[in-house]
Write a protein that holds these residues in place. Structure first.
Motif, PDB file in Angstrom:
ATOM      1  N   PHE A 129       0.080   1.074  21.832  1.00 13.03           N
ATOM      2  CA  PHE A 129       1.112   0.067  21.619  1.00 13.03           C
ATOM      3  C   PHE A 129       1.151  -0.388  20.155  1.00 13.03           C
ATOM      4  N   PHE A 130      -0.021  -0.518  19.544  1.00 16.96           N
ATOM      5  CA  PHE A 130      -0.122  -1.066  18.190  1.00 16.96           C
ATOM      6  C   PHE A 130       0.488  -0.142  17.136  1.00 16.96           C
ATOM      7  N   LEU A 131       0.212   1.148  17.165  1.00 17.60           N
ATOM      8  CA  LEU A 131       0.709   2.074  16.135  1.00 17.60           C
ATOM      9  C   LEU A 131       2.237   2.175  16.118  1.00 17.60           C
ATOM     10  N   PRO A 132       2.908   2.296  17.272  1.00 20.85           N
ATOM     11  CA  PRO A 132       4.382   2.292  17.228  1.00 20.85           C
ATOM     12  C   PRO A 132       4.957   0.971  16.717  1.00 20.85           C
ATOM     13  N   ILE A 133       4.320  -0.148  17.091  1.00 19.20           N
ATOM     14  CA  ILE A 133       4.789  -1.448  16.607  1.00 19.20           C
ATOM     15  C   ILE A 133       4.601  -1.525  15.093  1.00 19.20           C
ATOM     16  N   LEU A 134       3.480  -1.059  14.600  1.00 17.95           N
ATOM     17  CA  LEU A 134       3.229  -1.051  13.153  1.00 17.95           C
ATOM     18  C   LEU A 134       4.281  -0.206  12.432  1.00 17.95           C
ATOM     19  N   TYR A 135       4.589   0.963  12.988  1.00 13.41           N
ATOM     20  CA  TYR A 135       5.621   1.802  12.374  1.00 13.41           C
ATOM     21  C   TYR A 135       6.970   1.093  12.383  1.00 13.41           C
ATOM     22  N   PHE A 181      11.660   8.832  14.287  1.00 17.22           N
ATOM     23  CA  PHE A 181      10.347   8.230  14.507  1.00 17.22           C
ATOM     24  C   PHE A 181      10.480   6.818  15.078  1.00 17.22           C
ATOM     25  N   ALA A 182      11.468   6.072  14.597  1.00 24.63           N
ATOM     26  CA  ALA A 182      11.689   4.717  15.109  1.00 24.63           C
ATOM     27  C   ALA A 182      12.081   4.773  16.587  1.00 24.63           C
ATOM     28  N   SER A 204       7.986   4.793  23.084  1.00 22.77           N
ATOM     29  CA  SER A 204       6.545   4.715  23.347  1.00 22.77           C
ATOM     30  C   SER A 204       6.138   3.296  23.728  1.00 22.77           C
ATOM     31  N   CYS A 205       6.685   2.314  23.041  1.00 23.34           N
ATOM     32  CA  CYS A 205       6.382   0.906  23.373  1.00 23.34           C
ATOM     33  C   CYS A 205       6.897   0.564  24.770  1.00 23.34           C
ATOM     34  N   MET A 206       8.101   1.015  25.074  1.00 20.79           N
ATOM     35  CA  MET A 206       8.666   0.738  26.396  1.00 20.79           C
ATOM     36  C   MET A 206       7.816   1.372  27.489  1.00 20.79           C
ATOM     37  N   LYS A 207       7.362   2.600  27.257  1.00 18.13           N
ATOM     38  CA  LYS A 207       6.528   3.302  28.229  1.00 18.13           C
ATOM     39  C   LYS A 207       5.219   2.542  28.444  1.00 18.13           C
ATOM     40  N   THR A 208       4.609   2.069  27.365  1.00 17.46           N
ATOM     41  CA  THR A 208       3.351   1.329  27.473  1.00 17.46           C
ATOM     42  C   THR A 208       3.550   0.027  28.243  1.00 17.46           C
TER      43      THR A 208
END
Length: 176
Positions: free
Chosen positions: A19-25, A155-156, A162-166
């Motif tokens: 969750f953290f890496l996609p949010i950081l991006y 990538f965004a 990815s965030c939604m899936k998590t």
């Protein structure tokens, strides 16, 4: 015969990274987009009504011509324009341009010296006639820049999915 319950799947200890890496991006992407967008939108549109004359002075980056200096005389005085390269050096007026005003640079000082050598004006006289700023035309985005923007947007999109899936996986409750 009783059915054995399915073993509980243990969650990984470092599942926050999913969750953290996609949010950081997405944060970095948003800041970059904001800075890029604000730089592109704080341009002004001007209309030049006096004829422009090509100065014979070009700007090169990596041996590629990225701009040509033009000048014109108007009510304000002698004005310089750094325009994108054009096929021919004669521009019809009125001419509508989008760009921004910049303060005089070392290139403008060199251009004034060049113009004083080919005209009857001294550098001091040109300085008295010249405005304190010149107009820098906005460069169009290159194909390479458009490709990079497209990749960043993909990538965004991947990060959002990815965030939604998590989030969906964490909110699901196991069935008993």
């Amino acid at each position: 015969m009783e059915k054995e319950p399915l073993p509980m799947i243990k969650k990984k200890k470092n599942s926050y990274k999913n969750f953290f890496l996609p949010i950081l991006y997405l944060i970095v992407f948003s800041i970059t987009c904001f800075l890029f967008w604000s730089e592109r939108t704080k341009q002004e549109e001007i209309t030049i009504k006096t004829p422009l004359t090509y100065s014979g002075y070009d700007v090169f980056e990596n041996k590629i011509c990225v701009g040509q200096y033009y000048y014109s005389f108007s009510k304000e005085g002698l004005q310089f324009y750094l325009l994108n390269p054009r096929e021919n050096s004669t521009l019809s007026t009125p001419l509508s341009l989008t760009g921004k005003r910049e303060s005089n640079t070392e290139e403008i000082k060199q251009l004034k010296k060049h113009l004083s050598s080919i005209t009857q004006f001294s550098t001091k006289e040109l300085n008295a006639l010249t405005t304190d700023t010149f107009f820098l035309e906005q460069r169009p985005l290159s194909t390479k820049q458009w490709v990079m923007i497209g990749i960043a947007c993909l990538f965004a999109l991947f990060s959002i999915l990815s965030c939604m899936k998590t989030i969906i996986e964490r909110t699901k409750k196991p069935l008993n």
